[in-house]
Design a protein around this motif. Sequence first.
Motif, PDB file in Angstrom:
ATOM      1  N   GLY B 228       0.806  -1.229   0.000  1.00  0.00           N
ATOM      2  CA  GLY B 228       0.000   0.000   0.000  1.00  0.00           C
ATOM      3  C   GLY B 228       0.828   1.263   0.000  1.00  0.00           C
ATOM      4  N   ASP B 229       2.094   1.148  -0.398  1.00  0.00           N
ATOM      5  CA  ASP B 229       2.985   2.309  -0.362  1.00  0.00           C
ATOM      6  C   ASP B 229       2.997   2.975  -1.736  1.00  0.00           C
ATOM      7  OD1 ASP B 229       5.046   4.117  -0.236  1.00  0.00           O
ATOM      8  OD2 ASP B 229       6.414   2.776   0.830  1.00  0.00           O
ATOM      9  N   LEU B 230       2.114   3.960  -1.887  1.00  0.00           N
ATOM     10  CA  LEU B 230       1.917   4.553  -3.209  1.00  0.00           C
ATOM     11  C   LEU B 230       3.143   5.322  -3.689  1.00  0.00           C
ATOM     12  CD1 LEU B 230       0.178   5.196  -5.637  1.00  0.00           C
ATOM     13  CD2 LEU B 230      -0.972   6.970  -4.318  1.00  0.00           C
ATOM     14  N   ASP B 231       3.797   6.049  -2.818  1.00  0.00           N
ATOM     15  CA  ASP B 231       4.924   6.862  -3.257  1.00  0.00           C
ATOM     16  C   ASP B 231       6.073   5.984  -3.771  1.00  0.00           C
ATOM     17  OD1 ASP B 231       3.549   9.143  -2.631  1.00  0.00           O
ATOM     18  OD2 ASP B 231       4.338   9.262  -0.595  1.00  0.00           O
ATOM     19  N   ARG B 234       5.059   4.434  -7.083  1.00  0.00           N
ATOM     20  CA  ARG B 234       5.157   5.397  -8.190  1.00  0.00           C
ATOM     21  C   ARG B 234       6.611   5.574  -8.630  1.00  0.00           C
ATOM     22  NH1 ARG B 234       3.597   9.874  -5.731  1.00  0.00           N
ATOM     23  NH2 ARG B 234       1.369   9.494  -6.089  1.00  0.00           N
TER      24      ARG B 234
ATOM     25  N   PHE C 199      -3.991  10.232  -9.755  1.00  0.00           N
ATOM     26  CA  PHE C 199      -3.201  10.564  -8.554  1.00  0.00           C
ATOM     27  C   PHE C 199      -2.041   9.593  -8.401  1.00  0.00           C
ATOM     28  CE2 PHE C 199      -7.111  12.808  -6.761  1.00  0.00           C
ATOM     29  CZ  PHE C 199      -6.554  14.073  -6.944  1.00  0.00           C
ATOM     30  N   ALA C 225      -4.373   9.988  -1.329  1.00  0.00           N
ATOM     31  CA  ALA C 225      -3.350   9.897  -2.371  1.00  0.00           C
ATOM     32  C   ALA C 225      -2.118  10.708  -1.977  1.00  0.00           C
ATOM     33  CB  ALA C 225      -3.913  10.374  -3.706  1.00  0.00           C
ATOM     34  N   MET C 226      -2.335  11.898  -1.446  1.00  0.00           N
ATOM     35  CA  MET C 226      -1.202  12.731  -1.044  1.00  0.00           C
ATOM     36  C   MET C 226      -0.431  12.089   0.110  1.00  0.00           C
ATOM     37  SD  MET C 226      -0.963  15.155  -3.142  1.00  0.00           S
ATOM     38  CE  MET C 226      -1.791  14.147  -4.387  1.00  0.00           C
ATOM     39  N   ALA C 227      -1.162  11.366   0.974  1.00  0.00           N
ATOM     40  CA  ALA C 227      -0.511  10.682   2.098  1.00  0.00           C
ATOM     41  C   ALA C 227       0.164   9.389   1.645  1.00  0.00           C
ATOM     42  CB  ALA C 227      -1.548  10.383   3.175  1.00  0.00           C
ATOM     43  N   GLY C 228       0.003   9.036   0.360  1.00  0.00           N
ATOM     44  CA  GLY C 228       0.640   7.822  -0.151  1.00  0.00           C
ATOM     45  C   GLY C 228      -0.020   6.557   0.343  1.00  0.00           C
ATOM     46  N   ASP C 229      -1.263   6.673   0.818  1.00  0.00           N
ATOM     47  CA  ASP C 229      -1.954   5.503   1.383  1.00  0.00           C
ATOM     48  C   ASP C 229      -2.815   4.852   0.292  1.00  0.00           C
ATOM     49  OD1 ASP C 229      -3.507   3.667   2.714  1.00  0.00           O
ATOM     50  OD2 ASP C 229      -3.945   5.001   4.412  1.00  0.00           O
TER      51      ASP C 229
END
Lengths: 293, 293, 293, 293
Positions: B228-231, B234, C199, C225-229
């Motif tokens: 769940g680590d979007l950054d 990406r 996002f 999305a900004m929190a990367g969750d």
Amino acid sequence: MSTIHGIIGYTITPFGANGEGLDLPALGQSIDRLIDSGVHAIAPLGSTGEGAYLSDAEWDQVAEFSIKHVAKRVPTIVSVSDLTTAKAVRRARFAEAHGADVVMVLPASYWKLTEAEILAHYRAIGESIGVPIMLYNNPATSGTDMSVDLILRIVNAVENVTMVKESTGDIQRMHKLQLLGEGQVPFYNGCNPLALEAFAAGAKGWCTAAPNLIPQLNLDLYDAAMAGDLDRARDLFYRQLPLLDFILKGGLPATIKAGLRQTGLEVGDPRLPVFPLSEAGQTQLQTILKTLR
Amino acid sequence: MSTIHGIIGYTITPFGANGEGLDLPALGQSIDRLIDSGVHAIAPLGSTGEGAYLSDAEWDQVAEFSIKHVAKRVPTIVSVSDLTTAKAVRRARFAEAHGADVVMVLPASYWKLTEAEILAHYRAIGESIGVPIMLYNNPATSGTDMSVDLILRIVNAVENVTMVKESTGDIQRMHKLQLLGEGQVPFYNGCNPLALEAFAAGAKGWCTAAPNLIPQLNLDLYDAAMAGDLDRARDLFYRQLPLLDFILKGGLPATIKAGLRQTGLEVGDPRLPVFPLSEAGQTQLQTILKTLR
Amino acid sequence: MSTIHGIIGYTITPFGANGEGLDLPALGQSIDRLIDSGVHAIAPLGSTGEGAYLSDAEWDQVAEFSIKHVAKRVPTIVSVSDLTTAKAVRRARFAEAHGADVVMVLPASYWKLTEAEILAHYRAIGESIGVPIMLYNNPATSGTDMSVDLILRIVNAVENVTMVKESTGDIQRMHKLQLLGEGQVPFYNGCNPLALEAFAAGAKGWCTAAPNLIPQLNLDLYDAAMAGDLDRARDLFYRQLPLLDFILKGGLPATIKAGLRQTGLEVGDPRLPVFPLSEAGQTQLQTILKTLR
Amino acid sequence: MSTIHGIIGYTITPFGANGEGLDLPALGQSIDRLIDSGVHAIAPLGSTGEGAYLSDAEWDQVAEFSIKHVAKRVPTIVSVSDLTTAKAVRRARFAEAHGADVVMVLPASYWKLTEAEILAHYRAIGESIGVPIMLYNNPATSGTDMSVDLILRIVNAVENVTMVKESTGDIQRMHKLQLLGEGQVPFYNGCNPLALEAFAAGAKGWCTAAPNLIPQLNLDLYDAAMAGDLDRARDLFYRQLPLLDFILKGGLPATIKAGLRQTGLEVGDPRLPVFPLSEAGQTQLQTILKTLR
């Protein structure tokens, strides 16, 4: 250059029960019907002939039998397309060795081909045989759309690519072939509902499975067009258009095989996954055919 | 239901000189590389594996060898698509008989199929085997686009169709699979440059040839997405995207085979009409790969 | 460079009975609702605002009123697209003169424009104002599709084109903007059902009419999305997706106006030929909205 | 029912310097040229006439002037399309009040319209006037593609919609109009490079801007087609096709205005964002025109 012209009749490939085995005697009868009705050439193993659904051994049998059975009464144009260049070359040589007058080549592929790959494919086939090649463009079945520019480049680069069959249904392709080819590249129409306009635009012939069912109407349209009689050509075209639309939408193998059965020639069903014509479709076909006789 | 997940690595099919003959030892090495790198499953005979360009005998050899060589270290998913239902059934049975864990089926056809024909095709294959089927939608190669509604109808009608591989590149298809399938139909991404978004949308796995060249980046992306680590996902995605774009545009067999050669594993060239990667392409690939190591 | 980010709320344009006249008090209320709910910017006169269906006098009234009413609580982004360059320049100047923070420009045209014509159009507008321009690509409504290469050429050539709104729904455009723009060109998503993936791909904001109806869900998705969750973002996205799909398919003016009416704010119907939402559609909308509150 | 037939000549709208102001005397001269050359009808304010780029006041001036100047020498067909139903109704009434014989309606819209919305749009216009309406289908400029089924539904539902102008360039639409309309719905061709085939298929007329430059060739093609002389029609068509292709690709306002200037009639340039014809284009046009005289 090429004397291929007029109504080029596509043959179906008759199967036994459950799509198994070939019924060559029925194939012979269907060829005789077409020739007796007056078509100008016979084209086995095309889309209508379910060429893509045959084993290599079956393909060879149908090619050899068809050429022998036509026996030069009219020219035979054998579709030799295959997924690799090596296999297409083998089929082209086989067809030539058994007496084909022309081979037809669609750049069939699984992977999208670049223009250089397509050109090399035609060159390899061209260099391996002596008979003329009819280049065949039909993105709906091959997945590959050849622009008119590419087609003309191939015609110029490969000596025995001398004819073009265009099946996109886009009449502007024929205009461009005529203008850029300076009237020197004979083109043939492979889209049934475009028959009238293709002749108007100057097509030398019409590649079609329709003469299995309505040969006289097809031939009369060709004759009217050649005579420059636009009113008669238009009348003949609109008379047969409902059938042309029907076989296009219903799929050629399913509709032509059902139609032959209705006219007394049993040629079996298409191979699965292609379904035979539904009962509703058979009734509709019968109705259309009745109005045309 | 299904435990297939993660990075599903597609194998190439190594040929000898001029595209002739199979090089099974090289195939074995490429499989070992993939498994040693950590992929979660092996998929032979797909698009990357040039399955469409093999003879039936070659296809059987590659299927049998691949399954044996994987030897249950991870699941093997064999693509058994063929142009007739009868031939696809034969391949599915062959794969199952030799130990395949899953078979993958693309509704390959020459003639456009109706929805009823496609459903019957899957049903016939499903009824002939006991292992699960991964339904594969890829109109770019099959010419047939299955809507999400049709896919779910097939999943409901054919018991062992339990997984969906979506390769249209249209993320909305995955959304619809997720919503209409109520989260119960596992889907897998088959479009390389959609890897990040497919995982974001809930894909269970990624079917890709990329781990032949950059397995760690593929696996790390999967891990980041599962965590769940979007950054991080990406960042990992944009790092590998130039390679993913490159292999998509250059064609998988040509680019992956060239890349394997660059990393010391000789697997020959693709079969004509598909060209091997050009020299310019090889240089570009080398540059991209260098930045990724 | 640009601080525009987050949820950019599109306003409708309220009409009187039979689509006649403007109801500016209702417009003011809808703007207050959006700002009070927490949106990060207000965008009047876009597609949702039926900008294309207003007379020039009405357009001026709506622009002036909206900017004044927002009163710098958040930035105002005014869509100034028009069919001729002269008219678009006039609108851009008008918006700037009345206090717009940003103007948005879609290359609306009747005739298909060449790339040179599009670039000149942006240049003429850019040179006539001092505020930043958000370039807007939406071939579905403008008929003109700008490639990423063209977009970046415009961004480089016209100093105050500093932001890109992408509404094709093709996530690969955003990837390309990110890679070729080296992360320096902020892009915004204009395709509602792509919100999650945009996002994920790095979009700075989401241009949407949805916050007229479900502002908190939109804002929460942005925050997650900004929190990367990723897991939370995915959950929030799938919760609101049925509404996003519904307003896209039903047309933004019809569905948003019906939704506002259901929540107690009468804003009239869209102008003909656009129909108001059907009764069946109103019931469906009510059902969807009920599950989201 | 309708007597509209033959070559229907579209007029440009002459502007002053920088696209500002109308040059009505030049418009009068261009109308006289067309009528003197023998065209069967005059159509102002179409695509060629940049109708979409005029202010409402300008539109009224051009409509009124054109109708008066034609002065019933031939029928006048005024394009009254506008983005809202109310505005289109206003234009239709204006045109009728000033003596238009027919009005032409394209379902121009910003938002994609449903079939019910399109039908209601035509009904509202039809009920507000007494003169016949030519329904105009051109998805390339309107963004809305009307199927033949929808077109016939509108023809049946709205009494004064009695003619159909088809500009998709798809000849199968005309076949379907002829078959489903049972030869009772007159259709007109709006795609220049389809002129030959449209007449072959039975079109009653050809809506074209070409007679501004080559009226005799256009008229001769029509005469040959009406005489049923296919060979002469084909020859005439291929002679003029390079010009027809050129004006289609170059854009009608730019190419026709440049051509009029070359033949001594100054009508200004198109309005930006549309560019005037480039110098290279002007040279090419001059070369083509020279071979046709």
